[in-house]
Enzyme design. Structure first.
Site, PDB file in Angstrom:
ATOM      1  N   TYR A 149       2.789   9.674   8.110  1.00 57.24           N
ATOM      2  CA  TYR A 149       2.445   8.900   7.513  1.00 57.24           C
ATOM      3  C   TYR A 149       1.478   9.746   6.658  1.00 57.24           C
ATOM      4  O   TYR A 149       0.769   8.789   5.744  1.00 57.24           O
ATOM      5  CB  TYR A 149       1.012   7.696   8.913  1.00 57.24           C
ATOM      6  CG  TYR A 149       1.592   7.072   9.535  1.00 57.24           C
ATOM      7  CD1 TYR A 149       2.307   5.810   8.515  1.00 57.24           C
ATOM      8  CD2 TYR A 149       1.813   7.019  10.696  1.00 57.24           C
ATOM      9  CE1 TYR A 149       2.347   4.815   9.944  1.00 57.24           C
ATOM     10  CE2 TYR A 149       2.507   6.800  11.447  1.00 57.24           C
ATOM     11  CZ  TYR A 149       2.920   5.434  11.379  1.00 57.24           C
ATOM     12  OH  TYR A 149       3.281   4.458  11.887  1.00 57.24           O
ATOM     13  N   PHE A 172      -5.928   1.112  19.065  1.00 53.65           N
ATOM     14  CA  PHE A 172      -5.687   0.170  18.775  1.00 53.65           C
ATOM     15  C   PHE A 172      -4.256   0.370  18.627  1.00 53.65           C
ATOM     16  O   PHE A 172      -3.521   1.816  18.646  1.00 53.65           O
ATOM     17  CB  PHE A 172      -6.682  -0.033  17.929  1.00 53.65           C
ATOM     18  CG  PHE A 172      -6.772   0.582  16.574  1.00 53.65           C
ATOM     19  CD1 PHE A 172      -6.208   0.712  15.608  1.00 53.65           C
ATOM     20  CD2 PHE A 172      -7.760   1.437  16.840  1.00 53.65           C
ATOM     21  CE1 PHE A 172      -6.415   1.801  14.817  1.00 53.65           C
ATOM     22  CE2 PHE A 172      -8.391   2.668  15.555  1.00 53.65           C
ATOM     23  CZ  PHE A 172      -7.226   2.391  14.577  1.00 53.65           C
TER      24      PHE A 172
END
Length: 406
Positions: A125, A406
């Site tokens: 990322y 999450f």
């Protein structure tokens, strides 16, 4: 070779897209029972997928909005990226890059200043502007050696609650903790069904205990008991695997640990995801009973609107510094920013430090030092004196921590 196109996920396509995510992470498709619990946490909104020529999803990127506490206590709207995956037979074709570009452009168009995720791999990322902004540690406490100091954690009581009670009470209790430190993430209503209720009402034996202090309920812990006995060690105690522990006060935090360390027939209490600065070893008479088993990156942050994000946080005391930021994906962020205790603005002044948006994102919440990244060549230093000023401006006294998966 089949082509693909990326578009927003339509209502009714979520389960198929969740199947793509599960497969890309080597999991199993959701059963009807699991999907019934996951569905409220997986709406179509905030999802983009890559589809093949037949309309079959082959890649997915998903997000929902939360609030993230930044240094100084302000809470910023943040896109929580809760799922990114590409089907194994469609990798290496540019699908991930295309989906991430569409998602970032959507965040920018909607005026969302920050994006955040938990990375399955640390090498993916950074090229999309994300940087590791919070870290956490794994802990293992040797139960027989871990004698608590006199008086520690005795203010209040701890009680078990049923899964139904946990589902009803814990969300409101969690709101007492929001905003306590940089990096802390809120849990909106659609987070709880898929990430909390599914766990505590499932078949894995998780228990929920709540701490009550003078002002009412002020902490909770979720843990699982794992039997470690075998033929060679039939007397070995169980392992308490802590999934999460949150407390509104130091007294509640100590009380929950007193409870865990007082459970009989236990050899160790362990868990992952604890703050780096939790003073757990100070609770016990033998600090060597508390062992750090790992330190890992936790929340990866992405400044989507650099100026808005920099203006939202507070800074330490130092003379201003001029940062020159480069952002390949969102070039509107390119430019120089003067950052000081009295505010942030764009500037045409000569830069003191030059860095990529991913590096600025990793430093934004106060973890890490410009000086360390300058030594590794990830921050280009144009004025040596500016390094110490930047560290004084950005660093926070309390270690940033996310506290929510999450």
């Amino acid at each position: 070779m089949s082509e693909f196109h990326v578009r927003a996920v339509a209502e009714g396509e979520q389960r198929a897209c969740l199947g793509v995510l599960a497969e890309s992470l080597h999991g199993k498709p959701a059963s009807d029972e699991v999907w019934a619990k996951m569905a409220p946490s997986w709406p179509a909104a905030g999802k983009f997928a890559a589809f093949d020529d037949h309309g079959t999803p082959v890649g997915i990127t998903s997000s929902f909005e939360v609030e993230l506490t930044v240094p100084g206590g302000r809470k910023l709207v943040t896109a929580a990226v809760d799922g990114v995956g590409v089907r194994a037979d469609w990798t290496r074709r540019g699908i991930l890059t295309a989906m991430m570009a569409v998602q970032l452009e959507d965040f920018a168009a909607r005026g969302v200043p920050l994006a955040a995720l938990h990375a399955s791999e640390a090498v993916i990322y950074g090229r999309f502007g994300y940087g590791a902004a919070t870290f956490c540690r794994g802990v293992s406490v040797e139960r027989p050696r871990a004698r608590l100091r006199d008086g520690v954690g005795r203010e209040g009581v701890v009680r078990f609650v049923t899964p139904a009670e946990a589902v009803e009470r814990v969300p409101a209790l969690y709101h007492r903790f929001e905003g306590t430190r940089p990096g802390f993430v809120s849990r909106p209503a659609n987070w709880w069904p898929g990430f909390f209720e599914r766990v505590v009402t499932g078949n894995d034996g998780y228990r929920v205990a709540v701490h009550t202090g003078p002002d009412g309920d002020d902490g909770f812990v979720v843990y699982q008991t794992i039997d470690t006995r075998d033929r060679q060690a039939p007397e070995r105690g169980a392992l308490l695997d802590v999934r999460e522990l949150h407390a509104a006060t130091p007294q509640a935090w100590a009380g929950l640990w007193r409870f865990l360390l007082s459970i009989d027939l236990v050899s160790a209490v362990a868990g992952r995801g604890f703050p780096l600065d939790d003073p757990l070893a100070e609770l016990v008479t033998d600090p060597r009973a508390v062992n750090t088993t790992e330190v890992i990156d936790d929340l990866w942050l992405r400044l989507v609107d650099v100026l808005a994000a920099l203006r939202a946080r507070s800074y330490g005391t130092a003379e201003p510094v001029v940062l020159e930021v480069h952002d390949k994906q969102l070039p509107d962020n390119d430019g120089r920013y003067v950052v000081g205790p009295d505010g942030v603005d764009r500037t045409t002044a000569e830069a003191d430090l030059r860095l990529d948006v991913a590096i600025l994102s990793s430093l934004y919440l106060g973890h890490g030092l410009f000086g360390d990244l300058a030594l590794s060549g990830r921050v280009e230093v144009l004025d040596e004196a500016a390094v110490a000023r930047a560290d004084a401006l950005f660093h926070t006294a309390r270690t940033p921590w996310c506290g929510t998966f999450f």
